[in-house]
Design a protein around this motif. Structure first.
Motif, PDB file in Angstrom:
ATOM      1  N   TYR A   5       0.838  -1.206   0.000  1.00 55.73           N
ATOM      2  CA  TYR A   5       0.000   0.000   0.000  1.00 55.73           C
ATOM      3  C   TYR A   5       0.874   1.259   0.000  1.00 55.73           C
ATOM      4  N   TYR A   6       1.817   1.335   0.916  1.00 50.62           N
ATOM      5  CA  TYR A   6       2.673   2.522   1.010  1.00 50.62           C
ATOM      6  C   TYR A   6       3.608   2.642  -0.201  1.00 50.62           C
ATOM      7  N   ARG A   7       4.118   1.541  -0.696  1.00 48.70           N
ATOM      8  CA  ARG A   7       4.990   1.580  -1.875  1.00 48.70           C
ATOM      9  C   ARG A   7       4.220   2.102  -3.084  1.00 48.70           C
ATOM     10  N   GLU A   8       3.008   1.591  -3.281  1.00 46.71           N
ATOM     11  CA  GLU A   8       2.198   2.056  -4.409  1.00 46.71           C
ATOM     12  C   GLU A   8       1.828   3.528  -4.255  1.00 46.71           C
ATOM     13  N   MET A   9       1.513   3.939  -3.046  1.00 47.51           N
ATOM     14  CA  MET A   9       1.188   5.340  -2.802  1.00 47.51           C
ATOM     15  C   MET A   9       2.405   6.229  -3.074  1.00 47.51           C
ATOM     16  N   ALA A  10       3.570   5.793  -2.655  1.00 46.28           N
ATOM     17  CA  ALA A  10       4.794   6.571  -2.859  1.00 46.28           C
ATOM     18  C   ALA A  10       5.155   6.686  -4.333  1.00 46.28           C
ATOM     19  N   GLN A  11       4.755   5.714  -5.136  1.00 46.14           N
ATOM     20  CA  GLN A  11       5.074   5.725  -6.562  1.00 46.14           C
ATOM     21  C   GLN A  11       4.023   6.445  -7.406  1.00 46.14           C
ATOM     22  N   ALA A  12       2.897   6.771  -6.812  1.00 44.48           N
ATOM     23  CA  ALA A  12       1.807   7.419  -7.548  1.00 44.48           C
ATOM     24  C   ALA A  12       2.136   8.877  -7.839  1.00 44.48           C
ATOM     25  N   ARG A  13       1.553   9.403  -8.878  1.00 40.14           N
ATOM     26  CA  ARG A  13       1.730  10.817  -9.208  1.00 40.14           C
ATOM     27  C   ARG A  13       0.867  11.683  -8.301  1.00 40.14           C
ATOM     28  N   LEU A  14      -0.323  11.185  -7.959  1.00 37.35           N
ATOM     29  CA  LEU A  14      -1.272  11.872  -7.077  1.00 37.35           C
ATOM     30  C   LEU A  14      -2.007  10.835  -6.242  1.00 37.35           C
ATOM     31  N   VAL A  15      -2.455  11.257  -5.066  1.00 38.34           N
ATOM     32  CA  VAL A  15      -3.286  10.408  -4.217  1.00 38.34           C
ATOM     33  C   VAL A  15      -4.629  11.108  -4.039  1.00 38.34           C
ATOM     34  N   LEU A  16      -5.710  10.379  -4.226  1.00 33.27           N
ATOM     35  CA  LEU A  16      -7.049  10.898  -3.970  1.00 33.27           C
ATOM     36  C   LEU A  16      -7.399  10.604  -2.522  1.00 33.27           C
ATOM     37  N   SER A  17      -7.833  11.639  -1.805  1.00 33.17           N
ATOM     38  CA  SER A  17      -8.269  11.454  -0.432  1.00 33.17           C
ATOM     39  C   SER A  17      -9.658  12.047  -0.284  1.00 33.17           C
TER      40      SER A  17
END
Length: 107
Positions: A5-17
């Motif tokens: 989860y954290y690895r994918e989030m760190a690699q994303a261009r943007l995070v939707l919250s």
């Protein structure tokens, strides 16, 4: 798995919250700490040091008639703007390091 989860989030261009059961979700703060810019409806919570729209995160009009379309439109507007995303990323990480990290939070 939280590491994935954290690895994918760190690699994303943007995070939707999106707000959870309250006005805030832990996701924006996780992304701040990982250095991934967040796109979310304008934050309504008040903190000791408030989050600033389009400074700490990419703001979407939460009162839009079609929130999903407002998010999509804002995403399309900002996703390729590397300078803006870096500006947001730096400001959000500074907020995290100053107010959220455990040692700072304890102070």
């Amino acid at each position: 798995n939280k590491n994935v989860y954290y690895r994918e989030m760190a690699q994303a261009r943007l995070v939707l919250s999106l707000p959870g059961l309250g006005k805030a979700c832990h996701r924006e703060f996780e992304a701040f700490g990982l250095g991934t810019p967040v796109i979310m409806p304008e934050f309504k919570n008040l903190f000791f040091v408030n989050l600033i729209p389009n400074y700490h995160y990419i703001a979407v009009d939460a009162d839009a008639e079609d929130l999903a379309e407002a998010i999509r439109s804002k995403y399309d507007e900002v996703v390729g703007n590397k300078e803006l995303l870096e500006f947001i990323r730096r400001n959000a990480m500074h907020y995290f390091d100053t107010y959220i990290r455990l040692d700072q939070n304890v102070l």
